[in-house]
Scaffold this motif. Sequence first.
Motif, short mmCIF file in Angstrom:
data_model
loop_
_atom_site.label_atom_id
_atom_site.label_comp_id
_atom_site.label_asym_id
_atom_site.label_seq_id
_atom_site.Cartn_x
_atom_site.Cartn_y
_atom_site.Cartn_z
N SER A 1 19.74 28.60 -41.60
CA SER A 1 19.59 27.73 -40.48
C SER A 1 20.05 26.88 -40.17
O SER A 1 19.53 26.36 -38.93
N ARG A 2 21.60 27.07 -40.29
CA ARG A 2 22.24 26.84 -39.43
C ARG A 2 23.19 27.43 -38.24
O ARG A 2 23.11 27.09 -37.21
N VAL A 3 22.74 28.81 -38.71
CA VAL A 3 22.96 30.15 -37.85
C VAL A 3 22.33 30.15 -36.80
O VAL A 3 22.62 30.39 -35.61
N LEU A 4 20.97 30.27 -37.30
CA LEU A 4 19.95 30.26 -36.40
C LEU A 4 18.33 29.35 -35.64
O LEU A 4 18.16 29.84 -35.13
N ALA A 5 19.86 28.18 -35.63
CA ALA A 5 19.02 27.33 -35.11
C ALA A 5 18.61 27.35 -34.00
O ALA A 5 17.29 26.83 -33.49
N GLY A 6 19.24 27.69 -32.68
CA GLY A 6 19.20 28.29 -31.83
C GLY A 6 18.03 28.91 -30.85
O GLY A 6 17.88 29.25 -30.19
N LYS A 7 17.27 30.23 -32.56
CA LYS A 7 16.90 31.00 -32.29
C LYS A 7 15.34 30.36 -32.17
O LYS A 7 14.07 30.69 -31.48
N GLU B 1 27.13 31.43 -31.48
CA GLU B 1 27.00 31.44 -29.53
C GLU B 1 26.35 32.25 -28.91
O GLU B 1 25.56 32.41 -27.39
N ARG B 2 25.97 33.20 -30.14
CA ARG B 2 24.79 34.35 -28.39
C ARG B 2 23.14 34.95 -29.88
O ARG B 2 22.65 35.42 -29.17
N VAL B 3 23.27 33.13 -30.40
CA VAL B 3 21.70 33.16 -30.52
C VAL B 3 20.51 33.02 -30.03
O VAL B 3 20.93 31.66 -29.31
N GLY B 4 19.54 33.41 -29.34
CA GLY B 4 18.49 33.23 -28.54
C GLY B 4 17.39 33.83 -29.33
O GLY B 4 17.06 34.26 -30.12
N VAL C 1 17.68 40.16 -36.31
CA VAL C 1 18.09 38.65 -37.60
C VAL C 1 19.22 40.49 -39.08
O VAL C 1 17.48 40.91 -39.45
N TYR C 2 20.26 40.41 -38.92
CA TYR C 2 20.18 41.11 -40.02
C TYR C 2 21.32 40.37 -41.40
O TYR C 2 21.58 39.63 -40.76
N ASP D 1 8.09 39.66 -43.49
CA ASP D 1 6.40 39.43 -43.45
C ASP D 1 6.83 38.01 -41.67
O ASP D 1 5.61 37.80 -41.62
N HIS D 2 7.80 37.45 -42.03
CA HIS D 2 7.80 35.88 -41.27
C HIS D 2 7.62 37.06 -39.69
O HIS D 2 7.83 37.53 -38.95
N PRO D 3 6.51 35.91 -39.14
CA PRO D 3 6.51 36.06 -37.54
C PRO D 3 7.04 36.22 -36.68
O PRO D 3 6.97 36.81 -34.99
N THR D 4 8.37 35.44 -36.34
CA THR D 4 8.95 35.15 -35.30
C THR D 4 10.41 34.95 -36.05
O THR D 4 10.91 35.16 -34.85
N LEU D 5 10.73 35.58 -36.86
CA LEU D 5 11.86 35.56 -37.55
C LEU D 5 12.80 36.85 -36.79
O LEU D 5 13.92 37.26 -36.40
N GLY D 6 12.62 38.19 -36.03
CA GLY D 6 12.90 39.38 -35.82
C GLY D 6 14.01 40.11 -37.57
O GLY D 6 14.69 40.90 -36.61
#
Length: 364
Positions: A193-199, A231-234, A239-240, A290-295
Motif C-alpha cells: 500500500s505504501r510502495v504502490l500508492a502512486g499507481k 519513483e517509477r510507479v505509475g 507488479v511482481y 484476480d484484482h482488476p487494476t493491480l496488474g
Amino acid sequence: MTLVAVPIFVDTSADIADAHAAAAAAAAAGATLVEWRVDRLGDEDAADAAVRRLLAGSPLPAILTCRSVAEGGHAEDPARALALLAAATRAESPPRYVDLELTLTDHPAAAAVIDGVAASGEIGLLLSTHDFDGRPPDLLQRIERMTTHPHAAVVKVAWMARSLRDNLEAFDLLHARRTPTIALCMGPFGLPSRVLAGKFGGLITFASSAPGAESAPGQPTLADLERCGFERVGDATRVYGVLGWPIGHSRSPTLHNAVFRQMEWDGVYLPLPVPPEWEHFKATVGAWVDHPTLGFRGASVTLPHKTHLVRFVRERGGVVGPEASAIGAANTLVVGDDDAIACVNTDVPALRATLLAGMRTDTL
C-alpha cells in the motif's frame, strides 16, 4: 505524483535545530514533505512559540500532527493538542496541512483548528483515522464522514493489515476517492500500500528517515522506497514479488528492482509475506491475480509454498511446466496480460546445468 512525507518527532524545543537538519537530509534523500510530530511538544509552557519556530525553519512543506494516544501517538491531553494545532494556523509560516483526527472533530477545541484552517487560505485540513488492531468494521462510514466534512482537503485512513489482501481494499478506496486521499496499511503486510500508492492516485505515502524512526508499524524507510522503485510507479506499472514465509531476509526485491531500473522496465518487485497454510496462499494469491487494476504479473515462490503453487495453478486450470509437474513443486508464477496463469520450476534446469558443468559432460 504521490508525495513522500518523512515523519520527524520533535519532543522539546531543544530538538528543533536537529529536526530541521534531519528534514533537510530527508529532502536530499527524496522526501517532498515533512510531517512534524509534535505530540509531546505540547507539554511545554512555550509550545506555541516553539511550533512557530519549527514551522518557520522547515526546509520542506509540512504536515503538522499532534497524534493522540488513542490513535498511536503520545499526546495525552486532546484539548492541549488541539490548542497547539489552532495556534499553528496563525503562524507566519503555516504548515501545508494540519492533521485533525476524526475522533476529535466534535471536541469543543476542534472548532478553533477548523476555523483557523479556513481563515488562513493556505492550510489544508487533513482528516485522519487510524486503527492499530485491524480493519475497523466502520471503515467506510469513517471515510464518508471525512469525505463529506465541509472543510476536508485530504482524507487519511490507516489500519493494521491482517494479510496482503488488505492492500487491495486500500487500492480500491484510492480508486473510488472523491477527495484527495491517503490509504495505507500498517504492519508487516502493509508495504504494497505504501510502495504502490502512486499507481492508484494516493496523495501521500510516508517513509521514515532511518530504521527506528518510524511513526507507524511497517513504515518503510526512504531507502526502502528507493530500493523498491517507488519513483517509477505509475498507473500502468506491473507488479511482481517474492512469495514466502518468512520473507524479510530475501534479497530478491533489491536484485530485481535494480534490473528493472537498468532495463527501464515498468515494474516493481515486492516482498510478499504469505503465512504457511494452503488456505492463506490460495486466498491471497487468488485475490491478487484476480484484482482488476493491480496488474499483478507474477512472482518468485519460495518455501513453504512451492507445492502450494502447483496445486493453485492446477485448481485454476492453468499450465504446469513439465519439471514442476514431475516433482510437484514450482518456484515461479507467471500471470499473462490476459490473466492466464502458469507455473514452472527453474530450480531443476539450473541444478542440472550446474551438475553438467561440474562434471564436464553434456549428459547425466
